[in-house]
Design an enzyme around this catalytic site. Sequence first.
Site, PDB file in Angstrom:
ATOM      1  N   ASN A   1      38.084  51.001  41.693  1.00  0.00           N
ATOM      2  CA  ASN A   1      38.186  51.742  40.436  1.00  0.00           C
ATOM      3  C   ASN A   1      38.670  53.174  40.625  1.00  0.00           C
ATOM      4  O   ASN A   1      39.277  53.749  39.729  1.00  0.00           O
ATOM      5  CB  ASN A   1      36.835  51.714  39.707  1.00  0.00           C
ATOM      6  N   GLU A   2      38.426  53.750  41.805  1.00  0.00           N
ATOM      7  CA  GLU A   2      38.953  55.101  42.066  1.00  0.00           C
ATOM      8  C   GLU A   2      40.486  55.090  42.024  1.00  0.00           C
ATOM      9  O   GLU A   2      41.112  55.990  41.463  1.00  0.00           O
ATOM     10  CB  GLU A   2      38.487  55.620  43.432  1.00  0.00           C
TER      11      GLU A   2
ATOM     12  N   SER B   1      38.934  34.626  48.905  1.00  0.00           N
ATOM     13  CA  SER B   1      38.030  33.809  48.092  1.00  0.00           C
ATOM     14  C   SER B   1      38.696  32.496  47.703  1.00  0.00           C
ATOM     15  O   SER B   1      39.913  32.448  47.501  1.00  0.00           O
ATOM     16  CB  SER B   1      37.616  34.575  46.831  1.00  0.00           C
TER      17      SER B   1
ATOM     18  N   ILE C   1      44.361  34.239  47.562  1.00  0.00           N
ATOM     19  CA  ILE C   1      45.130  35.474  47.702  1.00  0.00           C
ATOM     20  C   ILE C   1      44.809  36.166  49.017  1.00  0.00           C
ATOM     21  O   ILE C   1      43.640  36.465  49.300  1.00  0.00           O
ATOM     22  CB  ILE C   1      44.851  36.398  46.506  1.00  0.00           C
TER      23      ILE C   1
ATOM     24  N   GLU D   1      46.108  40.226  37.524  1.00  0.00           N
ATOM     25  CA  GLU D   1      44.751  39.903  37.958  1.00  0.00           C
ATOM     26  C   GLU D   1      43.742  40.800  37.244  1.00  0.00           C
ATOM     27  O   GLU D   1      42.694  40.355  36.807  1.00  0.00           O
ATOM     28  CB  GLU D   1      44.627  40.080  39.473  1.00  0.00           C
TER      29      GLU D   1
ATOM     30  N   THR E   1      41.567  49.235  50.353  1.00  0.00           N
ATOM     31  CA  THR E   1      42.157  50.068  49.307  1.00  0.00           C
ATOM     32  C   THR E   1      43.563  50.521  49.702  1.00  0.00           C
ATOM     33  O   THR E   1      44.469  50.565  48.875  1.00  0.00           O
ATOM     34  CB  THR E   1      41.238  51.278  49.049  1.00  0.00           C
TER      35      THR E   1
ATOM     36  N   TYR F   1      45.492  39.377  50.790  1.00  0.00           N
ATOM     37  CA  TYR F   1      45.926  40.772  50.873  1.00  0.00           C
ATOM     38  C   TYR F   1      45.096  41.536  51.919  1.00  0.00           C
ATOM     39  O   TYR F   1      45.602  42.009  52.914  1.00  0.00           O
ATOM     40  CB  TYR F   1      45.743  41.495  49.530  1.00  0.00           C
ATOM     41  N   SER F   2      43.789  41.654  51.627  1.00  0.00           N
ATOM     42  CA  SER F   2      42.925  42.520  52.437  1.00  0.00           C
ATOM     43  C   SER F   2      42.859  42.046  53.881  1.00  0.00           C
ATOM     44  O   SER F   2      42.955  40.851  54.163  1.00  0.00           O
ATOM     45  CB  SER F   2      41.500  42.530  51.881  1.00  0.00           C
TER      46      SER F   2
END
Lengths: 375, 395
Positions: free
Chosen positions: B376-377, B161, B126, B244, B135, B128-129
């Site tokens: 989690n925020e 990963s 994946i 996910e 975030t 994305y980042s």
Amino acid sequence: MDFGFSDIQDELRGLARKILDDAVSASTLLAYDEYAEPRFDRALWRTLLDAGLPGIAVAEEHGGMGLGFMELGLFIEELGRSIAPVPVLAHCVSGMLPLQQFASADIQARLLPPAARGELLLSGAFWTGSVGGAVEPVQALPAEGGFILNGSCRGIPFARQADWLLLPVHSANGVAVVLVATDAAGVQMTDLQMTHFEPYAQIELSDVRVAAADVVMASGGEALVAWTREHCTAALCAQQLGAADRAMRMAASYTSERKQFGVPIATFQAVGHRMADCYIDVECLRLCTWQALSLLSEARAATTEVQIAKIWAGDVGHRVSYACQHVHGGTGIDRDYPLWRYCLWLRFNEVTLGSSSAQTAALGQRLSQGEGLFT
Amino acid sequence: MKIQFTEAQLALRDELRGYFRELMTPELRAECERDMGEGGGLLWRAALARMGRDGWIGLGWPKEYGGRDMSPMEQFIFVEEVMRAGYPFPFLTTESVGPTLAEHGNEWMREEIVPKILRGELLVSIGYSEPGAGTDLAAVRTSAVRDGDDWVINGQKMWTSLAHFCDYTWLAARTDPDAPKKHKGISMFLVPNSDPGWSCTPVHTLGGVRTNATFYDNIRVSDAHRVGELHGGWKLITSQLNRERLSLINFGPISELFNQVVHWARGAVYDEASTVAEQPWVQANLARSRALIECMKLIVYKQSWAMTEGTLGMADASAAKVFGSEGFIEVYRLLGEIVADSGLLRSHSAGAQEQAARIERLYRTASIITFGGGANEIQRDIISAAGLWMPRASR
């Protein structure tokens, strides 16, 4: 694995919510604060009886709906949401249910139909002490096929309003369980003042005679006590779930309206996150409670699941109560605003029949003996 | 409302346990241990292909993809059991990218890519980042520029990963640099990791697990590699992330670890007079762990049920992610206290004990789960907005 409500369950929840929404509000509850009146809305009780709700889990042959403990639990969740002043836990969970499970056909035929119709009110001495709490110190000596009772019970809900009390007592053969009429000679009651204003009384018994016909179990009553307390514990979890959910939603609405620095305080991440934690907590309590109700409803072993539900009921009740008060600021403790009564009930449900710490210790002991592992 | 497995589901679970007892040979276990519980080795590949051939990976998928048409609940039971068995299952490919491709992909993806995933023959990492987009994922700068019928992709991704042994990267790229809102100008691509313009360098982490920085240097792909609507990638990203988040909270391995720690504690000597399990503080730690894991179980069961019913809500997916990730960390700590200093020995050390060494490693790897898959925020923001209808601050 089904987390959805059946049509009947949906209907019952809707019916209960409608009746309770119409009858219970901050202004009707005002009448009972500080024990100004016994906290028992008899008109509402009549309405609930006419709708058949207290008899949800009573067999049809005894005048009930013939549904299960799951359905009764969902009704109790609605009672928790409205903190309604009616004796459902005392009458249904600690009265009718153990009679239906353990009493002779004669006793059932004599008491369950009028109890389901609400002509008789029952309560039981199962609500004090911690996990697996001891039977109250009442000694029973055999007499004419029945017993003579001497001793005391620390606290029975709705005892003064009830007609019959279901009492576990100590006899030479272990624990017996008997029915005692509240107007029997030798029964003396002293009212208690509980944190949440629920009617409670402690009972003194002096040479109270119990006829043979009123003996539910002459021996082996330990099983009835354990069974009933497990159901009472699960019922408290359901009541806690309703109350916690309602308090949380009240706080979510309030923080969305209340403005400081020119914006709703809900837009501060610190406030939003505290409420998000309440949401997660309430969801955990909901799932553990529903699981416990579901297992008990099917008469499956549920000791581990009930203990886990009560651990959550205690922790969640405490955390949600204080979080909701906190984000309300002074409004939360103002008695003109409805939150404060919920805080009392969240506290009552947290502590009664074993706090989180007590349940944790009990579960831990069982785990250490190899019980309650994952299958 | 019936919170119990059906007889058929219990039978499926038993069948799977038998299957994995046989599949998980000591050699495969050793290879997985060597690869830090991430997989990628030859035996691991062979076992995945075998699961595919035996029809397990696509258990809950429609027949048209090569599945067995059972429900998400059965699919979930399979994933739980494969993870419980200690096999590093590539759930991001099979449980999150796969379903998103099936829902939004083109004919090639639905007819070739997805069936290969279900056969255990194709893996997707994946992307994305980026160094500047974590975030705030909509800040991605990796670009895809139209050139004739093709797209030319340039950029860098972080924390990709498993990429070093995956076949494709599920890549978020900016296709409209001028979009008025930055999350509106992103599209999704399936980029072959075999392309000469694709490269990766390892990033080694606290937990011992390898992840990667991946580089995309003038990679040319046809428009068939684009997934879903042009500039409509954000919807696919959130859909994939919801799946996910659910997959991250698999309670199979932790319930197995819990049972093992109980067995160990019952036999382990604490002092001359008592076992570890007889200590009140150990019993409290066990009970608190048990209560946490029970909730993880119920939360994922409920979500699997909600997926079956098509009612999986955003707030509940985020609640599962927050509760599960923080719960794992708490349980690792509580169980780690019980195994005490044995839990400070690495697995290859003299004197290492199997469960204690696993806790040593898990405690190091656990920090990733509170920020991986969406901090989690951000999840808590989603919960208060979508679950409690509270207004959100503008960002």
